[in-house]
Design a protein around this motif. Structure first.
Motif, mmCIF file in Angstrom:
data_model
loop_
_atom_site.group_PDB
_atom_site.id
_atom_site.type_symbol
_atom_site.label_atom_id
_atom_site.label_comp_id
_atom_site.label_asym_id
_atom_site.label_seq_id
_atom_site.Cartn_x
_atom_site.Cartn_y
_atom_site.Cartn_z
ATOM 1 N N MET A 97 0.756 -1.164 0.041
ATOM 2 C CA MET A 97 0.051 -0.132 -0.033
ATOM 3 C C MET A 97 0.957 1.101 -0.055
ATOM 4 N N ARG A 98 0.504 2.295 -0.857
ATOM 5 C CA ARG A 98 1.415 3.469 -0.831
ATOM 6 C C ARG A 98 0.771 4.581 -0.117
ATOM 7 N N LEU A 99 1.438 5.521 0.111
ATOM 8 C CA LEU A 99 0.851 6.570 0.972
ATOM 9 C C LEU A 99 1.310 7.947 0.424
ATOM 10 N N LEU A 100 0.317 8.900 0.486
ATOM 11 C CA LEU A 100 0.388 10.087 -0.229
ATOM 12 C C LEU A 100 0.411 11.205 0.742
ATOM 13 N N PHE A 101 1.290 12.041 0.736
ATOM 14 C CA PHE A 101 1.364 13.193 1.650
ATOM 15 C C PHE A 101 1.676 14.540 0.959
ATOM 16 N N SER A 102 1.059 15.688 1.511
ATOM 17 C CA SER A 102 1.809 16.981 1.385
ATOM 18 C C SER A 102 2.513 17.316 2.293
ATOM 19 N N SER A 129 2.308 25.494 -22.003
ATOM 20 C CA SER A 129 3.880 25.523 -22.538
ATOM 21 C C SER A 129 4.407 24.504 -21.924
ATOM 22 N N THR A 130 4.392 24.186 -21.056
ATOM 23 C CA THR A 130 5.427 23.159 -20.185
ATOM 24 C C THR A 130 4.934 21.941 -20.052
ATOM 25 N N MET A 131 3.417 21.865 -20.455
ATOM 26 C CA MET A 131 2.890 20.304 -20.525
ATOM 27 C C MET A 131 2.562 19.676 -19.209
ATOM 28 N N ASP A 132 2.279 20.876 -18.200
ATOM 29 C CA ASP A 132 2.184 20.368 -16.699
ATOM 30 C C ASP A 132 0.684 19.869 -16.556
ATOM 31 N N ILE A 133 0.455 18.980 -15.614
ATOM 32 C CA ILE A 133 -0.949 18.353 -15.395
ATOM 33 C C ILE A 133 -1.483 18.940 -13.811
ATOM 34 N N ASP A 134 -2.880 18.832 -13.900
ATOM 35 C CA ASP A 134 -3.437 19.100 -12.468
ATOM 36 C C ASP A 134 -3.167 17.872 -11.812
ATOM 37 N N ASN A 135 -3.146 17.778 -10.381
ATOM 38 C CA ASN A 135 -3.003 16.680 -9.490
ATOM 39 C C ASN A 135 -1.758 15.581 -9.744
ATOM 40 N N LEU A 136 -0.583 16.313 -10.118
ATOM 41 C CA LEU A 136 0.469 15.495 -10.595
ATOM 42 C C LEU A 136 0.978 14.820 -9.085
ATOM 43 N N ASP A 137 0.366 14.967 -7.995
ATOM 44 C CA ASP A 137 0.728 14.015 -6.793
ATOM 45 C C ASP A 137 -0.067 12.762 -6.870
ATOM 46 N N GLU A 161 1.558 9.013 -7.164
ATOM 47 C CA GLU A 161 1.121 8.043 -6.137
ATOM 48 C C GLU A 161 0.552 6.847 -6.858
ATOM 49 N N ASP A 162 -0.260 7.053 -7.985
ATOM 50 C CA ASP A 162 -0.715 5.831 -8.910
ATOM 51 C C ASP A 162 -0.084 5.264 -9.900
ATOM 52 N N CYS A 163 0.952 6.215 -10.125
ATOM 53 C CA CYS A 163 1.708 5.406 -11.840
ATOM 54 C C CYS A 163 3.119 5.674 -11.406
ATOM 55 N N VAL A 164 3.834 6.237 -10.420
ATOM 56 C CA VAL A 164 5.226 6.321 -10.244
ATOM 57 C C VAL A 164 5.567 5.388 -9.062
ATOM 58 N N ALA A 165 5.185 5.580 -7.784
ATOM 59 C CA ALA A 165 5.703 5.044 -6.555
ATOM 60 C C ALA A 165 5.181 3.487 -6.398
ATOM 61 N N GLY A 166 5.797 2.770 -5.601
ATOM 62 C CA GLY A 166 5.343 1.450 -5.530
ATOM 63 C C GLY A 166 6.413 1.043 -4.579
ATOM 64 N N GLY A 167 6.002 -0.381 -4.076
ATOM 65 C CA GLY A 167 6.859 -1.372 -3.270
ATOM 66 C C GLY A 167 6.449 -0.931 -1.688
ATOM 67 N N GLY A 176 6.182 0.036 1.775
ATOM 68 C CA GLY A 176 6.269 1.499 2.553
ATOM 69 C C GLY A 176 6.520 2.457 1.723
ATOM 70 N N SER A 177 6.533 2.504 0.423
ATOM 71 C CA SER A 177 6.490 3.604 -0.511
ATOM 72 C C SER A 177 5.806 4.797 -0.103
ATOM 73 N N PHE A 178 6.217 5.986 -0.721
ATOM 74 C CA PHE A 178 5.288 7.248 -0.072
ATOM 75 C C PHE A 178 5.584 8.272 -1.359
ATOM 76 N N VAL A 179 4.303 9.339 -1.245
ATOM 77 C CA VAL A 179 4.983 10.467 -2.091
ATOM 78 C C VAL A 179 4.634 11.760 -1.271
ATOM 79 N N ILE A 180 5.535 12.513 -1.384
ATOM 80 C CA ILE A 180 5.468 13.769 -0.662
ATOM 81 C C ILE A 180 5.396 14.901 -1.576
ATOM 82 N N SER A 181 4.360 15.517 -1.769
ATOM 83 C CA SER A 181 4.066 16.600 -2.729
ATOM 84 C C SER A 181 4.520 17.990 -2.273
#
Length: 286
Positions: free
Chosen positions: A1-6, A208-216, A220-226, A228-233
């Motif tokens: 299970m992955r964790l998401l944090f600000s 112009s820079t091809m950013d997206i909303d909800n990069l966090d 979380e859903d496409c990059v992090a894994g394993g 105890g994995s986590f994302v800090i935005s």
């Protein structure tokens, strides 16, 4: 299970108290890859470290020069911090191996720091100085998949044996070059590697820079894994360095914060994991 944090919520939850790290030393779950368990006591030697940590840092053109400078300073200062050195001592070996590379397109990765041992203030200062002395550069495209694919064989080149293997990815946009990010992520997870993320969201999304909303969510859903994995935005430029320090502390200690802002169950991604490729195709027709 992955964790998401600000980052703001992590700090508010008490990660730092009086300049020290609250919760890192407290009892809590430690996450170790099943393929990299501690060696028997008789086999332990100077080559054994608590974690093999790869710092993979985005230098694509969507990052402005100020962000790149702050990012460099953030990693250097975090490695030298008292909090980091305190967390280092808590491991069974009291040392880690680290390498630092910058990435952009799928064929563009540059190692800034080859594998280095950090076991105290002197080695930490040496690594920090090495990070800061390299000229800052920028390059085209954003290939998170390329960064992960480049990172995986680096573990085989590491002269140190880690109890855990972690790829730490920071970036300010979705994958738009190279193979699908989920394919690269899953290949790393198959090898028992953990991937953590620091999505940088300090600017308003721009066409112009091809950013997206909800990069966090994307990280979380496409990059992090394993385990105890986590994302800090990070959404506040002033919190940039604190975010980097928080992330490194958790990775060195092998723990996540005691209280999470959001715990995401396994489910369909909230953001299309091919959104970066779609935006690029829509804009350039290829």
């Amino acid at each position: 299970m992955r964790l998401l944090f600000s980052i703001g919520a992590v700090l508010a939850a008490g990660m730092f108290v009086g300049g020290d790290v609250a919760g890192i030393a407290a009892p809590g779950p430690k996450f170790e890859s099943p393929r990299y368990q501690p060696l028997p006591a008789a086999d332990k030697d100077a080559q054994t470290v608590d974690v093999e940590l790869i710092l993979a840092v985005d230098v694509s053109y969507s990052m402005d020069m100020d962000e790149l400078a702050i990012q460099r300073e953030g990693y250097a200062q975090a490695i030298q911090s008292n909090e980091f050195l305190q967390a280092l001592k808590l491991g069974p070996n009291g040392r880690i191996a680290v390498t630092y590379f910058e990435w952009a397109a799928s064929s563009d990765q540059k190692i800034i720091i080859p594998w280095r041992l950090i076991d105290g203030p002197e080695t930490a200062d040496a690594v920090a100085a090495e990070i800061m002395k390299t000229p800052i550069r920028r390059a085209s495209r954003t290939s998170i998949s390329g960064a992960i694919t480049f990172a995986m064989p680096l573990f085989d080149e590491d002269p140190y044996r880690g109890l855990r293997r972690v790829i730490d990815i920071s970036g300010d946009g979705p994958n738009n070059n190279g193979g699908p990010v989920t394919v690269a992520r899953d290949a790393a997870l198959e090898k028992g590697i953990v991937i953590n993320g620091l999505p940088i969201m300090v600017k308003e999304p721009s066409y112009s820079t091809m950013d997206i909303d909800n990069l966090d969510y994307y990280y979380e859903d496409c990059v992090a894994g394993g385990p105890g994995s986590f994302v800090i935005s990070i959404k506040d430029r002033d919190k940039f360095k604190e975010a980097i320090r928080t992330k490194l502390l958790m990775e060195v200690a092998g723990r996540a914060p005691e209280r999470s802002v959001m715990r995401v169950a396994d489910k369909e991604p909230r953001v299309n994991c091919m959104i970066g490729e779609k935006i690029w195709s829509d804009r350039w027709g290829r």
